[in-house]
Design a protein around this motif. Sequence first.
Motif, PDB file in Angstrom:
ATOM      1  N   ALA A 226       0.810  -1.218   0.000  1.00 15.87           N
ATOM      2  CA  ALA A 226       0.000   0.000   0.000  1.00 15.87           C
ATOM      3  C   ALA A 226       0.843   1.268   0.000  1.00 15.87           C
ATOM      4  N   VAL A 227       2.087   1.171   0.474  1.00 18.31           N
ATOM      5  CA  VAL A 227       2.881   2.393   0.671  1.00 18.31           C
ATOM      6  C   VAL A 227       4.258   2.350   0.030  1.00 18.31           C
ATOM      7  N   HIS A 228       4.729   1.205  -0.426  1.00 20.20           N
ATOM      8  CA  HIS A 228       6.105   1.046  -0.909  1.00 20.20           C
ATOM      9  C   HIS A 228       6.440   2.047  -2.006  1.00 20.20           C
ATOM     10  N   ALA A 229       7.468   2.864  -1.751  1.00 20.69           N
ATOM     11  CA  ALA A 229       8.028   3.803  -2.730  1.00 20.69           C
ATOM     12  C   ALA A 229       6.967   4.765  -3.285  1.00 20.69           C
ATOM     13  N   ARG A 230       6.024   5.157  -2.445  1.00 27.04           N
ATOM     14  CA  ARG A 230       4.960   6.058  -2.870  1.00 27.04           C
ATOM     15  C   ARG A 230       5.020   7.378  -2.095  1.00 27.04           C
ATOM     16  N   ALA A 231       4.493   8.413  -2.712  1.00 22.20           N
ATOM     17  CA  ALA A 231       4.365   9.718  -2.065  1.00 22.20           C
ATOM     18  C   ALA A 231       2.915   9.922  -1.643  1.00 22.20           C
ATOM     19  N   PHE A 232       2.738  10.561  -0.484  1.00 21.50           N
ATOM     20  CA  PHE A 232       1.405  10.845   0.036  1.00 21.50           C
ATOM     21  C   PHE A 232       1.346  12.275   0.547  1.00 21.50           C
ATOM     22  N   ASN A 233       0.372  13.035   0.073  1.00 18.21           N
ATOM     23  CA  ASN A 233       0.108  14.333   0.674  1.00 18.21           C
ATOM     24  C   ASN A 233      -0.607  14.119   1.999  1.00 18.21           C
ATOM     25  N   VAL A 234      -0.179  14.849   3.027  1.00 22.72           N
ATOM     26  CA  VAL A 234      -0.733  14.679   4.373  1.00 22.72           C
ATOM     27  C   VAL A 234      -1.488  15.945   4.758  1.00 22.72           C
ATOM     28  N   GLY A 235      -2.791  15.814   4.897  1.00 23.86           N
ATOM     29  CA  GLY A 235      -3.635  16.946   5.252  1.00 23.86           C
ATOM     30  C   GLY A 235      -5.065  16.671   4.856  1.00 23.86           C
ATOM     31  N   THR A 236      -5.839  17.738   4.668  1.00 18.19           N
ATOM     32  CA  THR A 236      -7.242  17.623   4.281  1.00 18.19           C
ATOM     33  C   THR A 236      -7.614  18.801   3.397  1.00 18.19           C
ATOM     34  N   GLU A 237      -8.461  18.550   2.402  1.00 18.46           N
ATOM     35  CA  GLU A 237      -8.889  19.616   1.500  1.00 18.46           C
ATOM     36  C   GLU A 237      -9.589  20.750   2.253  1.00 18.46           C
ATOM     37  N   GLU A 238     -10.201  20.440   3.374  1.00 23.84           N
ATOM     38  CA  GLU A 238     -10.883  21.467   4.157  1.00 23.84           C
ATOM     39  C   GLU A 238      -9.934  22.573   4.595  1.00 23.84           C
ATOM     40  N   ASN A 239      -8.664  22.219   4.748  1.00 30.29           N
ATOM     41  CA  ASN A 239      -7.676  23.199   5.212  1.00 30.29           C
ATOM     42  C   ASN A 239      -6.843  23.786   4.078  1.00 30.29           C
ATOM     43  N   ASN A 240      -7.326  23.693   2.831  1.00 27.93           N
ATOM     44  CA  ASN A 240      -6.767  24.500   1.749  1.00 27.93           C
ATOM     45  C   ASN A 240      -7.372  25.888   1.870  1.00 27.93           C
ATOM     46  N   VAL A 241      -6.596  26.835   2.363  1.00 25.46           N
ATOM     47  CA  VAL A 241      -7.134  28.163   2.670  1.00 25.46           C
ATOM     48  C   VAL A 241      -6.154  29.230   2.201  1.00 25.46           C
ATOM     49  N   THR A 242      -6.675  30.424   1.964  1.00 25.58           N
ATOM     50  CA  THR A 242      -5.792  31.543   1.657  1.00 25.58           C
ATOM     51  C   THR A 242      -5.236  32.123   2.956  1.00 25.58           C
ATOM     52  N   VAL A 243      -4.159  32.865   2.833  1.00 25.24           N
ATOM     53  CA  VAL A 243      -3.581  33.498   4.016  1.00 25.24           C
ATOM     54  C   VAL A 243      -4.581  34.472   4.639  1.00 25.24           C
ATOM     55  N   ALA A 244      -5.355  35.143   3.810  1.00 26.92           N
ATOM     56  CA  ALA A 244      -6.386  36.058   4.347  1.00 26.92           C
ATOM     57  C   ALA A 244      -7.434  35.290   5.145  1.00 26.92           C
TER      58      ALA A 244
END
Length: 404
Positions: A226-244
């Motif tokens: 499931a994970v061998h030699a793979r990249a994973f983004n860690v987070g949640t789309e809910e926290n894609n926010v602008t600095v403002a």
Amino acid sequence: MRVLLTGHQGYLGSVMAPVLAAAGHEVTGLDSGLFAGCLLGPAPDDPPGHAVDLRDVTPEVLAGVDAVVHLAALSNDPLGALAPELTYDINHRASVRLARLARDAGVRRFLYASTCSVYGASGSDLVDEDAPLRPVTPYADSKVRVENDLLKLADDDFSPVFLRNATAFGFSPRLRADIVLNNLVGHALLSGEVRVLSDGTPWRPLVHAADIANAFAMTLAAPRDAVHARAFNVGTEENNVTVAEIAAEVAEAVPGSKVVITGETGADPRSYRVDFSRIRDALPGYRALWTVKAGAVQLVEAYGRFGLTEEGFQRRFTRLAWLSARREAGTVDGALRPRGAAGGDGAPTPGGAVGGGGALTSAGVGGGDGALPPRGVVGGDGAPIPGGVVDGDGAPVAVRDGER
């Protein structure tokens, strides 16, 4: 599982160590102690650890280890821009050397703390792990280089995994105030202003330190395929926010504060929104639970409870200022190698740090509230102190972003 955790006395490592131990792992740390004294509140109960610089690790340190969780790095963009060669020496070359030593020692899994900032200037479209990598700083570029080199080491017996953390936030007993949410909350409490020097439009993906720790713990337990030699983004789309938007959440969490967007530094080229579906698919049950709003509230409470001072906020908990002060004091050399093991106040303790042999040090680091001599303090009620936040030469400080 016997786990070597590098950077266990850092911002993320101090949160991750107890999470890994609670999952049943036998955790041993590895840390040079550069930031061991950056404490706000009681010192954590550290696991036993090797007091050794990442560049000086010897094969003996990896003997009997089943997995490596590699967090140790010079950890944000301003630091990398100040000393790019040191950034590449520590973040890239020393990391790849550690991975080779681990593979040769029979370590089966190597979890590497990468960053979503490898996507660089990607605009408003969601980017996933297959998107082009466009690092715009030495820090992010060093992460791309490590990923590429570790991928070449992958084989049937050695599984590197790349966890690309969003910008971290949240309380840790070894605090950082130079990452965006932590910084804006501290500035609001101490000055009454949520001060943004950019135009507020750049996108940032954010993730709480506890959610990062849980992602690493679940990756250790995941099936190899499931994970061998793979990249994973860690987070949640809910926290894609602008600095403002981040600033607005901070203003809501700090009563009486106001948002000031000066725009004096213009638009930050580091702007990216991230897709996090792959990690949820690969690790059933994983979710990043902390929202930006909840993180801001947590930080307000912790800063007030432990008495965050203006001096501590600006110097002890800002990586660049802390390392500069330690170099001036002679407790680290020009290559950022400690001249002695750091105690609770960052000063060398008798006996010095253990060298390349990596003998175990005792668990725990001396106390202290994380403050240098106070010039202002947030009290238990979180009331702001007049006067703002200044750096060593009296100039106002702002942090555009931080990574880990």
